[in-house]
Design a protein around this motif. Structure first.
Motif, PDB file in Angstrom:
ATOM      1  N   VAL A 100      15.308   1.633  25.391  1.00  0.00           N
ATOM      2  CA  VAL A 100      16.537   2.307  24.970  1.00  0.00           C
ATOM      3  C   VAL A 100      17.716   1.628  25.652  1.00  0.00           C
ATOM      4  O   VAL A 100      17.817   1.633  26.876  1.00  0.00           O
ATOM      5  N   LYS A 101      18.601   1.027  24.842  1.00  0.00           N
ATOM      6  CA  LYS A 101      19.787   0.356  25.383  1.00  0.00           C
ATOM      7  C   LYS A 101      20.974   1.304  25.337  1.00  0.00           C
ATOM      8  O   LYS A 101      21.274   1.887  24.300  1.00  0.00           O
ATOM      9  N   VAL A 102      21.641   1.442  26.496  1.00  0.00           N
ATOM     10  CA  VAL A 102      22.794   2.320  26.620  1.00  0.00           C
ATOM     11  C   VAL A 102      23.925   1.526  27.253  1.00  0.00           C
ATOM     12  O   VAL A 102      23.729   0.892  28.304  1.00  0.00           O
ATOM     13  N   ALA A 103      25.103   1.553  26.628  1.00  0.00           N
ATOM     14  CA  ALA A 103      26.271   0.871  27.176  1.00  0.00           C
ATOM     15  C   ALA A 103      27.266   1.917  27.658  1.00  0.00           C
ATOM     16  O   ALA A 103      27.469   2.926  26.996  1.00  0.00           O
ATOM     17  N   GLY A 104      27.851   1.662  28.823  1.00  0.00           N
ATOM     18  CA  GLY A 104      28.851   2.602  29.317  1.00  0.00           C
ATOM     19  C   GLY A 104      29.267   2.252  30.728  1.00  0.00           C
ATOM     20  O   GLY A 104      28.586   1.512  31.436  1.00  0.00           O
ATOM     21  N   THR A 105      30.390   2.806  31.126  1.00  0.00           N
ATOM     22  CA  THR A 105      30.904   2.596  32.481  1.00  0.00           C
ATOM     23  C   THR A 105      31.306   3.947  33.056  1.00  0.00           C
ATOM     24  O   THR A 105      31.348   4.956  32.341  1.00  0.00           O
ATOM     25  N   GLY A 106      31.587   3.958  34.344  1.00  0.00           N
ATOM     26  CA  GLY A 106      32.073   5.160  35.009  1.00  0.00           C
ATOM     27  C   GLY A 106      31.099   6.314  34.957  1.00  0.00           C
ATOM     28  O   GLY A 106      29.902   6.148  35.176  1.00  0.00           O
ATOM     29  N   GLU A 107      31.640   7.507  34.645  1.00  0.00           N
ATOM     30  CA  GLU A 107      30.834   8.732  34.652  1.00  0.00           C
ATOM     31  C   GLU A 107      29.683   8.696  33.643  1.00  0.00           C
ATOM     32  O   GLU A 107      28.614   9.217  33.919  1.00  0.00           O
ATOM     33  N   LYS A 108      29.928   8.089  32.495  1.00  0.00           N
ATOM     34  CA  LYS A 108      28.855   8.010  31.487  1.00  0.00           C
ATOM     35  C   LYS A 108      27.686   7.177  32.019  1.00  0.00           C
ATOM     36  O   LYS A 108      26.529   7.496  31.786  1.00  0.00           O
ATOM     37  N   ARG A 109      27.990   6.131  32.748  1.00  0.00           N
ATOM     38  CA  ARG A 109      26.951   5.281  33.335  1.00  0.00           C
ATOM     39  C   ARG A 109      26.145   6.064  34.377  1.00  0.00           C
ATOM     40  O   ARG A 109      24.916   6.022  34.388  1.00  0.00           O
ATOM     41  N   VAL A 110      26.852   6.790  35.215  1.00  0.00           N
ATOM     42  CA  VAL A 110      26.202   7.600  36.254  1.00  0.00           C
ATOM     43  C   VAL A 110      25.322   8.671  35.608  1.00  0.00           C
ATOM     44  O   VAL A 110      24.181   8.896  36.022  1.00  0.00           O
ATOM     45  N   VAL A 124      15.009  -1.512  33.092  1.00  0.00           N
ATOM     46  CA  VAL A 124      14.314  -2.802  33.153  1.00  0.00           C
ATOM     47  C   VAL A 124      15.285  -3.958  32.964  1.00  0.00           C
ATOM     48  O   VAL A 124      14.914  -5.118  33.136  1.00  0.00           O
ATOM     49  N   ASP A 125      16.521  -3.621  32.601  1.00  0.00           N
ATOM     50  CA  ASP A 125      17.583  -4.627  32.510  1.00  0.00           C
ATOM     51  C   ASP A 125      18.893  -3.907  32.793  1.00  0.00           C
ATOM     52  O   ASP A 125      19.137  -2.818  32.266  1.00  0.00           O
ATOM     53  N   THR A 126      19.707  -4.523  33.645  1.00  0.00           N
ATOM     54  CA  THR A 126      20.977  -3.913  34.021  1.00  0.00           C
ATOM     55  C   THR A 126      22.067  -4.964  34.023  1.00  0.00           C
ATOM     56  O   THR A 126      21.882  -6.055  34.558  1.00  0.00           O
ATOM     57  N   THR A 127      23.204  -4.621  33.398  1.00  0.00           N
ATOM     58  CA  THR A 127      24.418  -5.424  33.518  1.00  0.00           C
ATOM     59  C   THR A 127      25.500  -4.463  34.011  1.00  0.00           C
ATOM     60  O   THR A 127      25.244  -3.264  34.164  1.00  0.00           O
ATOM     61  N   THR A 128      26.698  -4.956  34.225  1.00  0.00           N
ATOM     62  CA  THR A 128      27.767  -4.067  34.681  1.00  0.00           C
ATOM     63  C   THR A 128      28.194  -3.093  33.592  1.00  0.00           C
ATOM     64  O   THR A 128      28.853  -2.097  33.874  1.00  0.00           O
ATOM     65  N   GLU A 129      27.807  -3.363  32.347  1.00  0.00           N
ATOM     66  CA  GLU A 129      28.232  -2.509  31.243  1.00  0.00           C
ATOM     67  C   GLU A 129      27.098  -1.861  30.458  1.00  0.00           C
ATOM     68  O   GLU A 129      27.360  -1.104  29.521  1.00  0.00           O
ATOM     69  N   SER A 130      25.835  -2.165  30.813  1.00  0.00           N
ATOM     70  CA  SER A 130      24.739  -1.586  30.033  1.00  0.00           C
ATOM     71  C   SER A 130      23.439  -1.513  30.832  1.00  0.00           C
ATOM     72  O   SER A 130      23.290  -2.154  31.870  1.00  0.00           O
ATOM     73  N   PHE A 131      22.520  -0.735  30.286  1.00  0.00           N
ATOM     74  CA  PHE A 131      21.149  -0.621  30.794  1.00  0.00           C
ATOM     75  C   PHE A 131      20.200  -0.751  29.615  1.00  0.00           C
ATOM     76  O   PHE A 131      20.537  -0.342  28.500  1.00  0.00           O
ATOM     77  N   ILE A 132      19.005  -1.231  29.887  1.00  0.00           N
ATOM     78  CA  ILE A 132      17.878  -1.030  28.974  1.00  0.00           C
ATOM     79  C   ILE A 132      16.867  -0.247  29.779  1.00  0.00           C
ATOM     80  O   ILE A 132      16.416  -0.688  30.842  1.00  0.00           O
ATOM     81  N   MET A 149      21.044  10.353  25.114  1.00  0.00           N
ATOM     82  CA  MET A 149      21.732   9.074  25.326  1.00  0.00           C
ATOM     83  C   MET A 149      22.784   8.802  24.242  1.00  0.00           C
ATOM     84  O   MET A 149      23.705   8.033  24.466  1.00  0.00           O
ATOM     85  N   ARG A 150      22.681   9.472  23.081  1.00  0.00           N
ATOM     86  CA  ARG A 150      23.654   9.255  22.004  1.00  0.00           C
ATOM     87  C   ARG A 150      25.090   9.496  22.491  1.00  0.00           C
ATOM     88  O   ARG A 150      25.990   8.734  22.181  1.00  0.00           O
ATOM     89  N   ASP A 151      25.296  10.561  23.251  1.00  0.00           N
ATOM     90  CA  ASP A 151      26.637  10.888  23.750  1.00  0.00           C
ATOM     91  C   ASP A 151      27.075   9.985  24.903  1.00  0.00           C
ATOM     92  O   ASP A 151      28.234  10.013  25.292  1.00  0.00           O
ATOM     93  N   LEU A 152      26.147   9.226  25.458  1.00  0.00           N
ATOM     94  CA  LEU A 152      26.456   8.408  26.633  1.00  0.00           C
ATOM     95  C   LEU A 152      26.563   6.922  26.314  1.00  0.00           C
ATOM     96  O   LEU A 152      26.664   6.098  27.213  1.00  0.00           O
ATOM     97  N   GLY A 153      26.493   6.560  25.029  1.00  0.00           N
ATOM     98  CA  GLY A 153      26.673   5.160  24.653  1.00  0.00           C
ATOM     99  C   GLY A 153      25.423   4.473  24.138  1.00  0.00           C
ATOM    100  O   GLY A 153      25.249   3.275  24.328  1.00  0.00           O
ATOM    101  N   LEU A 154      24.559   5.213  23.463  1.00  0.00           N
ATOM    102  CA  LEU A 154      23.340   4.624  22.885  1.00  0.00           C
ATOM    103  C   LEU A 154      23.715   3.461  21.971  1.00  0.00           C
ATOM    104  O   LEU A 154      24.578   3.592  21.105  1.00  0.00           O
ATOM    105  N   VAL A 155      23.066   2.316  22.187  1.00  0.00           N
ATOM    106  CA  VAL A 155      23.326   1.118  21.388  1.00  0.00           C
ATOM    107  C   VAL A 155      22.154   0.826  20.458  1.00  0.00           C
ATOM    108  O   VAL A 155      22.331   0.553  19.279  1.00  0.00           O
ATOM    109  N   GLU A 156      20.935   0.914  21.014  1.00  0.00           N
ATOM    110  CA  GLU A 156      19.764   0.456  20.263  1.00  0.00           C
ATOM    111  C   GLU A 156      18.509   1.109  20.823  1.00  0.00           C
ATOM    112  O   GLU A 156      18.417   1.373  22.016  1.00  0.00           O
TER     113      GLU A 156
END
Length: 172
Positions: A100-110, A124-132, A149-156
């Protein structure tokens, strides 16, 4: 006035042990397609050391008479060794893997990280703007995680499909 009674739809988990040969999956999918039956989930894997036998797990739904018909038709396919309806056998364990890929920053990321911890989903993968996140569990648990995760920036979302096995010491 005629009253047509409809059978209730039921979800069934079928395991099909087959010769590991080219075309068998197409034959099984064709059996479903030709009769208008739907496959909700399908997984296939080699299960023997010599790569001669595969196990196919099919999740489908329909009235009991349709499920019985599917079972009987699968058993008639030549390279099929065994068909087991785990739903009829009784208690069984069903699991699925999801990425599950989620993109977000700040509070949504937390918040995404906090919810992932509750669901035992691991990054299993982390960037400054997303997680898998990687997650295994019952399909409804994965559905719930994805919905949050839909409300928090679900990408894929990528899902494997269900793998299932009867509980207890015996082979189903």
């Amino acid at each position: 006035m005629m009253h047509i009674q409809q059978e209730a739809e039921e979800r069934h988990v079928l395991t099909v042990t087959v010769d590991n040969e080219a075309g068998i999956l197409a034959k099984i999918a064709g059996l479903f397609t030709a009769r208008g039956y739907n496959i909700d989930s399908l997984t296939v894997a080699d299960i023997t050391e010599n790569h001669a036998v595969s196990r196919i797990t099919i999740v489908t739904h329909g009235p009991p008479s349709q499920i019985d018909q599917i079972h009987a038709q699968l058993e008639r396919l030549v390279p099929v060794h065994k068909v087991v309806d785990l739903t009829e056998v009784g208690p069984h364990v069903a699991r699925e893997l999801a990425l599950v890929k989620v993109a977000g920053t700040g509070e949504k990321r937390v918040e995404a990280l906090r919810i992932a911890e509750v669901f035992r989903a691991r990054p299993v993968d982390t960037t400054t703007e997303s997680f898998i996140f990687e997650m295994t569990g019952a399909p409804d648990k994965i559905d719930s995680f994805v919905a949050l995760m839909r409300d928090l920036g679900l990408v894929e979302v990528g899902r494997t499909g269900i793998v299932a096995m009867a509980r207890g010491p015996q082979e189903a």
